[in-house]
Motif scaffolding. Structure first.
Motif, PDB file in Angstrom:
ATOM      1  N   LEU A 170       0.496  -1.255  -0.346  1.00  0.00           N
ATOM      2  CA  LEU A 170       0.108   0.023   0.103  1.00  0.00           C
ATOM      3  C   LEU A 170       0.730   1.424  -0.011  1.00  0.00           C
ATOM      4  O   LEU A 170       0.091   2.128  -0.845  1.00  0.00           O
ATOM      5  N   LYS A 171       2.209   1.163   0.856  1.00  0.00           N
ATOM      6  CA  LYS A 171       2.592   2.679   0.787  1.00  0.00           C
ATOM      7  C   LYS A 171       3.244   2.486  -0.282  1.00  0.00           C
ATOM      8  O   LYS A 171       4.203   3.884  -0.743  1.00  0.00           O
ATOM      9  N   SER A 172       4.083   1.595  -1.182  1.00  0.00           N
ATOM     10  CA  SER A 172       4.512   1.425  -2.283  1.00  0.00           C
ATOM     11  C   SER A 172       3.214   2.151  -3.791  1.00  0.00           C
ATOM     12  O   SER A 172       4.179   3.082  -4.250  1.00  0.00           O
ATOM     13  N   LEU A 173       2.226   2.053  -3.251  1.00  0.00           N
ATOM     14  CA  LEU A 173       1.058   2.506  -4.605  1.00  0.00           C
ATOM     15  C   LEU A 173       0.905   4.087  -4.407  1.00  0.00           C
ATOM     16  O   LEU A 173       0.719   4.217  -5.359  1.00  0.00           O
ATOM     17  N   LYS A 174       1.251   3.883  -3.210  1.00  0.00           N
ATOM     18  CA  LYS A 174       1.342   5.408  -2.375  1.00  0.00           C
ATOM     19  C   LYS A 174       2.073   6.601  -3.042  1.00  0.00           C
ATOM     20  O   LYS A 174       1.720   7.272  -3.686  1.00  0.00           O
ATOM     21  N   VAL A 175       3.195   5.936  -3.248  1.00  0.00           N
ATOM     22  CA  VAL A 175       4.292   6.463  -3.260  1.00  0.00           C
ATOM     23  C   VAL A 175       4.485   7.310  -5.231  1.00  0.00           C
ATOM     24  O   VAL A 175       4.612   7.687  -5.325  1.00  0.00           O
ATOM     25  N   ILE A 225      -5.098   4.506 -12.122  1.00  0.00           N
ATOM     26  CA  ILE A 225      -4.772   2.452 -12.208  1.00  0.00           C
ATOM     27  C   ILE A 225      -4.636   2.253 -10.932  1.00  0.00           C
ATOM     28  O   ILE A 225      -4.609   1.137 -10.295  1.00  0.00           O
ATOM     29  N   VAL A 226      -2.876   3.275 -10.597  1.00  0.00           N
ATOM     30  CA  VAL A 226      -2.598   2.959  -9.152  1.00  0.00           C
ATOM     31  C   VAL A 226      -3.764   2.723  -8.458  1.00  0.00           C
ATOM     32  O   VAL A 226      -3.387   1.945  -6.748  1.00  0.00           O
ATOM     33  N   ASP A 227      -4.597   4.226  -8.033  1.00  0.00           N
ATOM     34  CA  ASP A 227      -5.144   4.688  -7.391  1.00  0.00           C
ATOM     35  C   ASP A 227      -6.405   3.982  -7.369  1.00  0.00           C
ATOM     36  O   ASP A 227      -6.572   3.352  -6.111  1.00  0.00           O
ATOM     37  N   VAL A 228      -7.240   3.010  -8.159  1.00  0.00           N
ATOM     38  CA  VAL A 228      -7.736   1.598  -8.080  1.00  0.00           C
ATOM     39  C   VAL A 228      -7.116   0.636  -7.031  1.00  0.00           C
ATOM     40  O   VAL A 228      -7.404   0.092  -6.548  1.00  0.00           O
ATOM     41  N   LEU A 229      -5.758   0.018  -7.748  1.00  0.00           N
ATOM     42  CA  LEU A 229      -4.646  -0.519  -6.403  1.00  0.00           C
ATOM     43  C   LEU A 229      -4.627  -0.516  -5.122  1.00  0.00           C
ATOM     44  O   LEU A 229      -5.774  -1.253  -4.590  1.00  0.00           O
ATOM     45  N   GLN A 230      -5.112   0.845  -5.428  1.00  0.00           N
ATOM     46  CA  GLN A 230      -4.314   1.236  -3.919  1.00  0.00           C
ATOM     47  C   GLN A 230      -5.542   1.109  -3.251  1.00  0.00           C
ATOM     48  O   GLN A 230      -6.104   0.842  -1.943  1.00  0.00           O
ATOM     49  N   LYS A 231      -7.289   1.541  -3.636  1.00  0.00           N
ATOM     50  CA  LYS A 231      -8.502   1.260  -3.121  1.00  0.00           C
ATOM     51  C   LYS A 231      -8.696   0.142  -2.217  1.00  0.00           C
ATOM     52  O   LYS A 231      -9.101  -0.437  -1.505  1.00  0.00           O
ATOM     53  N   ALA A 232      -8.627  -0.475  -3.680  1.00  0.00           N
ATOM     54  CA  ALA A 232      -9.006  -2.049  -3.505  1.00  0.00           C
ATOM     55  C   ALA A 232      -8.002  -3.173  -2.508  1.00  0.00           C
ATOM     56  O   ALA A 232      -8.211  -3.796  -1.593  1.00  0.00           O
TER      57      ALA A 232
END
Length: 155
Positions: free
Chosen positions: A86-91, A141-148
């Motif tokens: 999750l932290k990697s996706l945020k970055v 795409i990263v936002d959708v993955l992060q939310k999921a």
């Protein structure tokens, strides 16, 4: 080697190759462009804001590539659904917004520069807009993955 490790290995290799290409651009291409511009137009420093933004984009893109590489490592270690992922996706998402901001700065600079010099900046501005569009797709795409991932971790 099973299928999952093979696919993540392939993606890691692609990530490393893209990182090497970005490093080559930073070391060879951008300084050469500055050198050629200084020979053609001595005393004109109009390329420096573009170089600063280009290096900013390269550095930010390299950070995002590193985070993607770390995310692939987490997937290899069966830690795909963790706080680290999750932290990697945020970055990665922050890096994509930073890249969009830097490209917007270049577009504004080119537009203002074109007004004062009567140059036509339509081509570089169109390329910048395409870069913004591609980066915005990655951010979405990263936002959708992060939310999921956040929903999975909350359960």
């Amino acid at each position: 080697m099973n299928v999952k490790l093979g696919s993540t290995f392939f993606l890691k290799v692609v990530t490393l190759l893209i990182g090497i290409a970005v490093l080559a651009v930073c070391i060879f291409l951008l300084p050469e462009a500055a050198r050629r511009d200084s020979i053609v137009r001595p005393g004109d420093y109009s390329i420096y804001p573009l170089l600063i933004c280009a290096y900013g984009v390269c550095i930010t893109f390299s950070v995002a590539l590193y985070q993607a590489f770390k995310l692939l490592s987490y997937i290899d270690k069966n830690n795909a659904f963790s706080e680290l992922s999750l932290k990697s996706l945020k970055v990665i998402k922050k890096c994509s917004f930073t890249i969009i901001f830097l490209i917007l700065l270049v577009i504004v600079y080119l537009r203002v520069y074109a007004m004062f010099t009567s140059d036509d900046a339509a081509g570089p501005i169109a390329l910048g807009l395409m870069g913004i569009f591609a980066t915005a797709i990655i951010a979405a795409i990263v936002d959708v993955l992060q939310k999921a991932l956040k929903n999975i971790l909350e359960k």
